[in-house]
Write a protein that holds these residues in place. Sequence first.
Motif, PDB file in Angstrom:
ATOM      1  N   SER A 131      31.538  31.456  40.644  1.00 25.64           N
ATOM      2  CA  SER A 131      31.867  29.868  41.103  1.00 25.64           C
ATOM      3  C   SER A 131      31.968  28.940  39.864  1.00 25.64           C
ATOM      4  O   SER A 131      32.587  27.928  40.280  1.00 25.64           O
ATOM      5  CB  SER A 131      31.068  29.595  41.977  1.00 25.64           C
ATOM      6  OG  SER A 131      30.877  30.376  43.152  1.00 25.64           O
ATOM      7  N   THR A 132      31.296  29.251  38.818  1.00 26.33           N
ATOM      8  CA  THR A 132      31.413  28.126  37.780  1.00 26.33           C
ATOM      9  C   THR A 132      32.978  28.067  37.094  1.00 26.33           C
ATOM     10  O   THR A 132      33.140  27.111  36.389  1.00 26.33           O
ATOM     11  CB  THR A 132      30.437  28.494  36.654  1.00 26.33           C
ATOM     12  OG1 THR A 132      30.660  29.609  36.002  1.00 26.33           O
ATOM     13  CG2 THR A 132      29.104  28.673  37.372  1.00 26.33           C
ATOM     14  N   GLU A 133      33.495  29.216  37.134  1.00 25.18           N
ATOM     15  CA  GLU A 133      35.030  29.359  36.602  1.00 25.18           C
ATOM     16  C   GLU A 133      34.998  29.630  35.051  1.00 25.18           C
ATOM     17  O   GLU A 133      35.720  29.394  34.366  1.00 25.18           O
ATOM     18  CB  GLU A 133      35.739  28.225  36.974  1.00 25.18           C
ATOM     19  CG  GLU A 133      36.157  28.213  38.532  1.00 25.18           C
ATOM     20  CD  GLU A 133      36.723  26.926  38.749  1.00 25.18           C
ATOM     21  OE1 GLU A 133      37.843  26.537  38.041  1.00 25.18           O
ATOM     22  OE2 GLU A 133      36.785  26.436  40.044  1.00 25.18           O
ATOM     23  N   ARG A 134      33.609  29.709  34.555  1.00 24.50           N
ATOM     24  CA  ARG A 134      33.416  29.677  32.975  1.00 24.50           C
ATOM     25  C   ARG A 134      32.749  30.991  32.502  1.00 24.50           C
ATOM     26  O   ARG A 134      32.685  31.203  31.315  1.00 24.50           O
ATOM     27  CB  ARG A 134      32.727  28.727  32.897  1.00 24.50           C
ATOM     28  CG  ARG A 134      33.034  27.264  32.804  1.00 24.50           C
ATOM     29  CD  ARG A 134      32.151  26.068  32.454  1.00 24.50           C
ATOM     30  NE  ARG A 134      31.023  25.985  32.772  1.00 24.50           N
ATOM     31  CZ  ARG A 134      30.310  25.519  33.834  1.00 24.50           C
ATOM     32  NH1 ARG A 134      31.490  24.707  34.414  1.00 24.50           N
ATOM     33  NH2 ARG A 134      29.270  25.398  34.050  1.00 24.50           N
ATOM     34  N   GLY A 135      32.622  32.141  33.384  1.00 26.19           N
ATOM     35  CA  GLY A 135      31.999  33.476  32.887  1.00 26.19           C
ATOM     36  C   GLY A 135      32.958  34.043  31.981  1.00 26.19           C
ATOM     37  O   GLY A 135      34.274  33.693  31.881  1.00 26.19           O
ATOM     38  N   ARG A 136      32.759  35.245  31.495  1.00 23.52           N
ATOM     39  CA  ARG A 136      33.317  35.899  30.566  1.00 23.52           C
ATOM     40  C   ARG A 136      34.155  36.824  31.264  1.00 23.52           C
ATOM     41  O   ARG A 136      35.241  37.338  30.672  1.00 23.52           O
ATOM     42  CB  ARG A 136      32.377  36.830  29.760  1.00 23.52           C
ATOM     43  CG  ARG A 136      31.536  36.046  28.819  1.00 23.52           C
ATOM     44  CD  ARG A 136      30.455  36.938  28.130  1.00 23.52           C
ATOM     45  NE  ARG A 136      31.075  37.515  26.985  1.00 23.52           N
ATOM     46  CZ  ARG A 136      30.462  38.058  26.190  1.00 23.52           C
ATOM     47  NH1 ARG A 136      29.032  38.449  26.154  1.00 23.52           N
ATOM     48  NH2 ARG A 136      31.118  38.859  25.186  1.00 23.52           N
ATOM     49  N   ALA A 137      34.001  37.273  32.387  1.00 20.01           N
ATOM     50  CA  ALA A 137      35.104  38.224  33.106  1.00 20.01           C
ATOM     51  C   ALA A 137      36.084  37.337  33.561  1.00 20.01           C
ATOM     52  O   ALA A 137      35.957  36.536  34.620  1.00 20.01           O
ATOM     53  CB  ALA A 137      34.076  39.082  34.327  1.00 20.01           C
ATOM     54  N   MET A 138      37.299  37.971  33.428  1.00 24.56           N
ATOM     55  CA  MET A 138      38.534  37.204  33.777  1.00 24.56           C
ATOM     56  C   MET A 138      38.554  37.222  35.401  1.00 24.56           C
ATOM     57  O   MET A 138      38.854  36.221  35.864  1.00 24.56           O
ATOM     58  CB  MET A 138      39.708  37.857  33.293  1.00 24.56           C
ATOM     59  CG  MET A 138      41.032  37.364  33.422  1.00 24.56           C
ATOM     60  SD  MET A 138      41.789  38.084  35.128  1.00 24.56           S
ATOM     61  CE  MET A 138      42.423  39.643  34.224  1.00 24.56           C
ATOM     62  N   TRP A 139      38.626  38.417  35.972  1.00 22.33           N
ATOM     63  CA  TRP A 139      38.786  38.263  37.289  1.00 22.33           C
ATOM     64  C   TRP A 139      37.701  37.650  38.098  1.00 22.33           C
ATOM     65  O   TRP A 139      38.282  37.020  39.061  1.00 22.33           O
ATOM     66  CB  TRP A 139      38.725  39.872  37.946  1.00 22.33           C
ATOM     67  CG  TRP A 139      37.174  40.376  38.039  1.00 22.33           C
ATOM     68  CD1 TRP A 139      36.336  41.105  37.018  1.00 22.33           C
ATOM     69  CD2 TRP A 139      36.188  40.236  38.888  1.00 22.33           C
ATOM     70  NE1 TRP A 139      35.103  41.520  37.214  1.00 22.33           N
ATOM     71  CE2 TRP A 139      34.943  40.707  38.437  1.00 22.33           C
ATOM     72  CE3 TRP A 139      36.255  39.725  39.962  1.00 22.33           C
ATOM     73  CZ2 TRP A 139      33.896  40.907  39.385  1.00 22.33           C
ATOM     74  CZ3 TRP A 139      35.285  39.524  41.146  1.00 22.33           C
ATOM     75  CH2 TRP A 139      33.986  40.355  40.549  1.00 22.33           C
ATOM     76  N   ALA A 140      36.622  37.432  37.679  1.00 24.63           N
ATOM     77  CA  ALA A 140      35.589  36.606  38.286  1.00 24.63           C
ATOM     78  C   ALA A 140      35.788  35.144  38.338  1.00 24.63           C
ATOM     79  O   ALA A 140      35.454  34.440  39.075  1.00 24.63           O
ATOM     80  CB  ALA A 140      34.216  37.010  37.790  1.00 24.63           C
ATOM     81  N   ARG A 141      36.464  34.915  37.004  1.00 24.12           N
ATOM     82  CA  ARG A 141      36.710  33.170  36.853  1.00 24.12           C
ATOM     83  C   ARG A 141      37.906  33.047  38.066  1.00 24.12           C
ATOM     84  O   ARG A 141      37.801  31.916  38.446  1.00 24.12           O
ATOM     85  CB  ARG A 141      37.205  32.968  35.566  1.00 24.12           C
ATOM     86  CG  ARG A 141      36.057  33.161  34.575  1.00 24.12           C
ATOM     87  CD  ARG A 141      36.459  32.417  33.053  1.00 24.12           C
ATOM     88  NE  ARG A 141      37.579  32.999  32.711  1.00 24.12           N
ATOM     89  CZ  ARG A 141      38.024  34.252  31.877  1.00 24.12           C
ATOM     90  NH1 ARG A 141      36.932  34.718  31.462  1.00 24.12           N
ATOM     91  NH2 ARG A 141      39.007  34.746  31.359  1.00 24.12           N
ATOM     92  N   VAL A 142      38.897  33.892  37.953  1.00 24.29           N
ATOM     93  CA  VAL A 142      40.009  33.591  38.843  1.00 24.29           C
ATOM     94  C   VAL A 142      39.489  33.557  40.076  1.00 24.29           C
ATOM     95  O   VAL A 142      40.117  32.574  41.023  1.00 24.29           O
ATOM     96  CB  VAL A 142      41.068  34.501  38.398  1.00 24.29           C
ATOM     97  CG1 VAL A 142      42.317  34.363  39.284  1.00 24.29           C
ATOM     98  CG2 VAL A 142      41.639  34.672  36.977  1.00 24.29           C
ATOM     99  N   LYS A 143      39.047  34.584  40.721  1.00 24.40           N
ATOM    100  CA  LYS A 143      38.593  34.538  41.951  1.00 24.40           C
ATOM    101  C   LYS A 143      37.582  33.401  42.335  1.00 24.40           C
ATOM    102  O   LYS A 143      37.584  32.598  43.588  1.00 24.40           O
ATOM    103  CB  LYS A 143      37.791  35.786  42.372  1.00 24.40           C
ATOM    104  CG  LYS A 143      38.544  36.865  42.650  1.00 24.40           C
ATOM    105  CD  LYS A 143      37.630  38.366  43.150  1.00 24.40           C
ATOM    106  CE  LYS A 143      38.864  39.285  43.532  1.00 24.40           C
ATOM    107  NZ  LYS A 143      39.803  39.071  44.803  1.00 24.40           N
TER     108      LYS A 143
END
Length: 230
Positions: free
Chosen positions: A118-130
């Motif tokens: 939810s922060t949109e700043r993590g290292r995992a691309m898919w997690a940021r986009v979602k």
Amino acid sequence: MRVVIFGASGMVGQGVLRACLLDDSVTDILLVVRKPLNKIHPKIREVVHADFTDFSAIEDEVKGLDACFYCLGVSAAGCSEADYTRITHDYTLAAARALGADNPTLTFIYVSGEGTDSTERGRAMWARVKGRTENALLAMDFHAYMFRPGYIQPRHGAVSQTGSYRVLYRLTAWLYPILRRLAPRYTTTTEHLGQAMIAVAKEKGEGAHVLNSDDINRLGTPSPQPAAAE
């Protein structure tokens, strides 16, 4: 209840469609698809549409619906960030804007995933986009709910459209009862997902708006019926 399903050909979408067909509270099911699925049922109506970034050509078809079950998605494996963003974020928001126009009572349920950022700043691309997709949906003027399942076990003939996933599910199906016991908070089924979506749509904006596998299983498990008096 009049609903629309995106991604009805996928594994999750198949489970959601089955749940809608079995539930008497769902009276009409609109399937927005790229290619005809040729599903024949009195409840079902298909609309074939090519451009998932622009739904203006079918805006009259998607007006006045009660709920959207958005199950369309793609694996991030081997997918560039630009392509993944287009399918995961851009397609979703285009559909949400078309469906939500002048319809603040719409319930929009988005299938995201465990670990979404939810922060949109993590290292995992898919997690940021979602995470970016979830945040945009939650800011829109309708009832938005994010489903974050972990491992999903297909039920009742639901199959993944990804060949490698189909093989994996087939080879590991016997492990699911063990996985369910070891990690119940991170496992669910296509059946529970479908039933939980219908249950959430009936809440009309109430309850938690981000749901994990625990919540999905609780909502997607029918309450025990009282025993008949003898």
